[in-house]
Motif scaffolding. Sequence first.
Motif, PDB file in Angstrom:
ATOM      1  N   TRP A 149       0.796  -1.186   0.055  1.00  0.00           N
ATOM      2  CA  TRP A 149       0.033   0.052  -0.067  1.00  0.00           C
ATOM      3  C   TRP A 149       0.678   1.327   0.031  1.00  0.00           C
ATOM      4  N   MET A 150       1.782   1.184   0.428  1.00  0.00           N
ATOM      5  CA  MET A 150       3.017   2.355   0.639  1.00  0.00           C
ATOM      6  C   MET A 150       3.497   2.641  -0.725  1.00  0.00           C
ATOM      7  N   HIS A 151       3.305   1.678  -1.542  1.00  0.00           N
ATOM      8  CA  HIS A 151       4.032   2.023  -2.962  1.00  0.00           C
ATOM      9  C   HIS A 151       2.753   2.573  -3.811  1.00  0.00           C
ATOM     10  N   VAL A 152       1.666   2.358  -3.379  1.00  0.00           N
ATOM     11  CA  VAL A 152       0.415   2.907  -3.938  1.00  0.00           C
ATOM     12  C   VAL A 152       0.212   4.326  -3.424  1.00  0.00           C
ATOM     13  N   ARG A 153       0.145   4.342  -2.052  1.00  0.00           N
ATOM     14  CA  ARG A 153      -0.446   5.838  -1.664  1.00  0.00           C
ATOM     15  C   ARG A 153       0.713   5.977  -0.348  1.00  0.00           C
ATOM     16  N   PRO A 154       1.827   6.395  -0.410  1.00  0.00           N
ATOM     17  CA  PRO A 154       2.848   6.701   0.582  1.00  0.00           C
ATOM     18  C   PRO A 154       2.209   7.566   1.542  1.00  0.00           C
ATOM     19  N   ALA A 155       2.328   7.193   2.987  1.00  0.00           N
ATOM     20  CA  ALA A 155       1.871   7.815   4.037  1.00  0.00           C
ATOM     21  C   ALA A 155       3.169   8.951   4.363  1.00  0.00           C
ATOM     22  N   SER A 156       2.462  10.222   4.694  1.00  0.00           N
ATOM     23  CA  SER A 156       3.641  11.161   5.277  1.00  0.00           C
ATOM     24  C   SER A 156       4.246  11.085   6.746  1.00  0.00           C
ATOM     25  N   ASN A 157       3.305  10.208   7.576  1.00  0.00           N
ATOM     26  CA  ASN A 157       3.783   9.571   8.679  1.00  0.00           C
ATOM     27  C   ASN A 157       3.612   8.282   8.840  1.00  0.00           C
ATOM     28  N   ARG A 158       4.824   7.756   8.547  1.00  0.00           N
ATOM     29  CA  ARG A 158       4.990   6.015   8.472  1.00  0.00           C
ATOM     30  C   ARG A 158       4.750   5.462   9.575  1.00  0.00           C
ATOM     31  N   PHE A 159       5.218   5.979  10.801  1.00  0.00           N
ATOM     32  CA  PHE A 159       5.018   5.402  12.290  1.00  0.00           C
ATOM     33  C   PHE A 159       3.199   5.125  12.522  1.00  0.00           C
ATOM     34  N   ARG A 160       2.740   6.246  12.144  1.00  0.00           N
ATOM     35  CA  ARG A 160       1.257   6.174  12.362  1.00  0.00           C
ATOM     36  C   ARG A 160       0.513   5.101  11.382  1.00  0.00           C
ATOM     37  N   ALA A 161       1.194   4.965  10.378  1.00  0.00           N
ATOM     38  CA  ALA A 161       0.585   4.161   9.237  1.00  0.00           C
ATOM     39  C   ALA A 161       0.947   2.509   9.779  1.00  0.00           C
ATOM     40  N   MET A 162       2.164   2.307  10.307  1.00  0.00           N
ATOM     41  CA  MET A 162       2.554   1.029  10.733  1.00  0.00           C
ATOM     42  C   MET A 162       1.573   0.892  11.847  1.00  0.00           C
ATOM     43  N   LEU A 163       1.356   1.707  12.873  1.00  0.00           N
ATOM     44  CA  LEU A 163       0.770   1.548  14.199  1.00  0.00           C
ATOM     45  C   LEU A 163      -0.685   1.316  13.774  1.00  0.00           C
ATOM     46  N   LEU A 164      -1.252   1.950  12.701  1.00  0.00           N
ATOM     47  CA  LEU A 164      -2.757   1.638  12.480  1.00  0.00           C
ATOM     48  C   LEU A 164      -2.787   0.257  11.954  1.00  0.00           C
ATOM     49  N   GLY A 165      -1.714  -0.209  11.082  1.00  0.00           N
ATOM     50  CA  GLY A 165      -1.765  -1.239  10.452  1.00  0.00           C
ATOM     51  C   GLY A 165      -1.912  -2.385  11.512  1.00  0.00           C
ATOM     52  N   TYR A 166      -0.861  -2.311  12.419  1.00  0.00           N
ATOM     53  CA  TYR A 166      -0.727  -3.187  13.473  1.00  0.00           C
ATOM     54  C   TYR A 166      -2.038  -3.401  14.318  1.00  0.00           C
ATOM     55  N   LEU A 167      -2.662  -2.178  14.568  1.00  0.00           N
ATOM     56  CA  LEU A 167      -3.934  -2.335  15.585  1.00  0.00           C
ATOM     57  C   LEU A 167      -5.201  -2.949  14.549  1.00  0.00           C
ATOM     58  N   ALA A 168      -5.228  -2.420  13.196  1.00  0.00           N
ATOM     59  CA  ALA A 168      -6.439  -2.898  12.262  1.00  0.00           C
ATOM     60  C   ALA A 168      -5.942  -4.661  12.221  1.00  0.00           C
ATOM     61  N   SER A 169      -4.695  -5.033  12.247  1.00  0.00           N
ATOM     62  CA  SER A 169      -4.629  -6.606  12.261  1.00  0.00           C
ATOM     63  C   SER A 169      -4.875  -7.397  13.658  1.00  0.00           C
ATOM     64  N   LEU A 170      -5.073  -6.803  14.600  1.00  0.00           N
ATOM     65  CA  LEU A 170      -5.394  -7.293  15.727  1.00  0.00           C
ATOM     66  C   LEU A 170      -6.925  -8.402  15.822  1.00  0.00           C
ATOM     67  N   PRO A 171      -7.818  -7.760  15.446  1.00  0.00           N
ATOM     68  CA  PRO A 171      -9.168  -8.585  15.028  1.00  0.00           C
ATOM     69  C   PRO A 171      -8.881  -9.766  14.082  1.00  0.00           C
ATOM     70  N   PHE A 172      -7.986  -9.459  13.110  1.00  0.00           N
ATOM     71  CA  PHE A 172      -7.649 -10.811  12.327  1.00  0.00           C
ATOM     72  C   PHE A 172      -6.911 -11.702  13.199  1.00  0.00           C
ATOM     73  N   LEU A 173      -5.866 -11.292  13.870  1.00  0.00           N
ATOM     74  CA  LEU A 173      -5.262 -12.273  14.793  1.00  0.00           C
ATOM     75  C   LEU A 173      -6.209 -13.094  15.491  1.00  0.00           C
ATOM     76  N   LEU A 174      -7.162 -12.639  16.099  1.00  0.00           N
ATOM     77  CA  LEU A 174      -8.206 -13.383  16.875  1.00  0.00           C
ATOM     78  C   LEU A 174      -9.011 -14.158  15.819  1.00  0.00           C
ATOM     79  N   LEU A 175      -9.383 -13.894  14.795  1.00  0.00           N
ATOM     80  CA  LEU A 175     -10.271 -14.488  13.972  1.00  0.00           C
ATOM     81  C   LEU A 175      -9.296 -15.609  13.472  1.00  0.00           C
ATOM     82  N   ALA A 176      -8.085 -15.472  13.076  1.00  0.00           N
ATOM     83  CA  ALA A 176      -7.394 -16.440  12.533  1.00  0.00           C
ATOM     84  C   ALA A 176      -7.241 -17.453  13.644  1.00  0.00           C
ATOM     85  N   TYR A 177      -7.012 -17.112  14.978  1.00  0.00           N
ATOM     86  CA  TYR A 177      -6.770 -18.094  15.898  1.00  0.00           C
ATOM     87  C   TYR A 177      -7.886 -19.032  16.146  1.00  0.00           C
TER      88      TYR A 177
END
Lengths: 177, 180
Positions: A22-50
């Motif tokens: 996604w960073m190749h399609v639409r680079p974020a100006s604040n990469r840390f914020r993007a990484m943090l949001l990505g991590y938080l968004a992945s948490l429900p998927f972690l539960l679901l996958a488990y």
Amino acid sequence: MLRGLTVAVLVSAAWIGAQIAWMHVRPASNRFRAMLLGYLASLPFLLLAYFRLPLPQFAQAGSGTEAWSMGLLHAVVLHLLIFFFYVECFYHVERSVTLRFLLEILDRPEGACRLDDIRSVYNIDKMIATRLDVLAANNYVEQRQGRWVLKSKGRLFATVMKFSKWVFQSQTQRERL
Amino acid sequence: MKGLILSVAVFTCYVVSTAAACHILRPRRHALLFFPAALAWAPVYYISYVLTPADLGFLPRAWTASLPAVDLLYGLIVYFLNAHSYIDFFFAFNGGFSMSLMLELLQAGEKGLSTEEIISGYRLPDGGDKIYGWRLPRLEETGYITIDPQTNVCRLTAKGRVVAALTRILKRFLNLGRGG
């Protein structure tokens, strides 16, 4: 346990891979914020996958006697540590002055150059000005009447650093010469 | 759970021992302490895992690993990931360029510093600077570059070329600019 670890690795690989793409399609100006949001968004998927993701037999081994909560705990812990590792590696590559310097030499003909040539494109004036802009964009510092001051977030980090510097008896980059 | 608990315990010992060693010994190069120490504490984790009971004397049965080998390996991975974070924290906070700038501003207090004042703090009386001034000899010492003393030409060694090429690949992979 094995299920939790497998799920943590799979979900981490999936969200990190998706985010880099996604960073190749639409680079974020604040990469840390993007990484943090990505991590938080992945948490429900972690539960679901488990609980739902069908896995090969080897990943189910040993799950009969252990509490399911233990497997989930290990999944969450490993998932978090992989996130930290990703962020750390990212900033190694992005912020390192040394790596930038080596890259500048590599890009020269025959992989060699005089120091003055490097300084003409990557000098300390530009280095410091750029870094101050980055710190301002991330709310660590601000300019007041042409002078740079720390914001509260920057003051906190700098205070921690001061203590850390005392503990480890280390020198800042400015103090090394 | 046993692997995680022992991993955290050994990691804590690693942090305390290296922090104490740094404070007492004041090493010139902290990397020469941190990395060997991380490797040195890893066998302690293994030995403590092997010598202690599966439930550590207090864990409920449901928290006891049914695959001790996996639990052992998991704890070791957690230990090394934590050690990496710790070493990164050190170099980011204590050696990082951003932190160096922020510490200057902390010392300046409310009156702050102008860009010119900050830059002048990194210049040497002979016209050199404190960024390249220590970095180049260190890169030469650690075998990444060679510097011709007569022409001042910097050249990458094979090791330096590999690292630089890998950096270029990673920056492209992460869609980053020149950075630094």
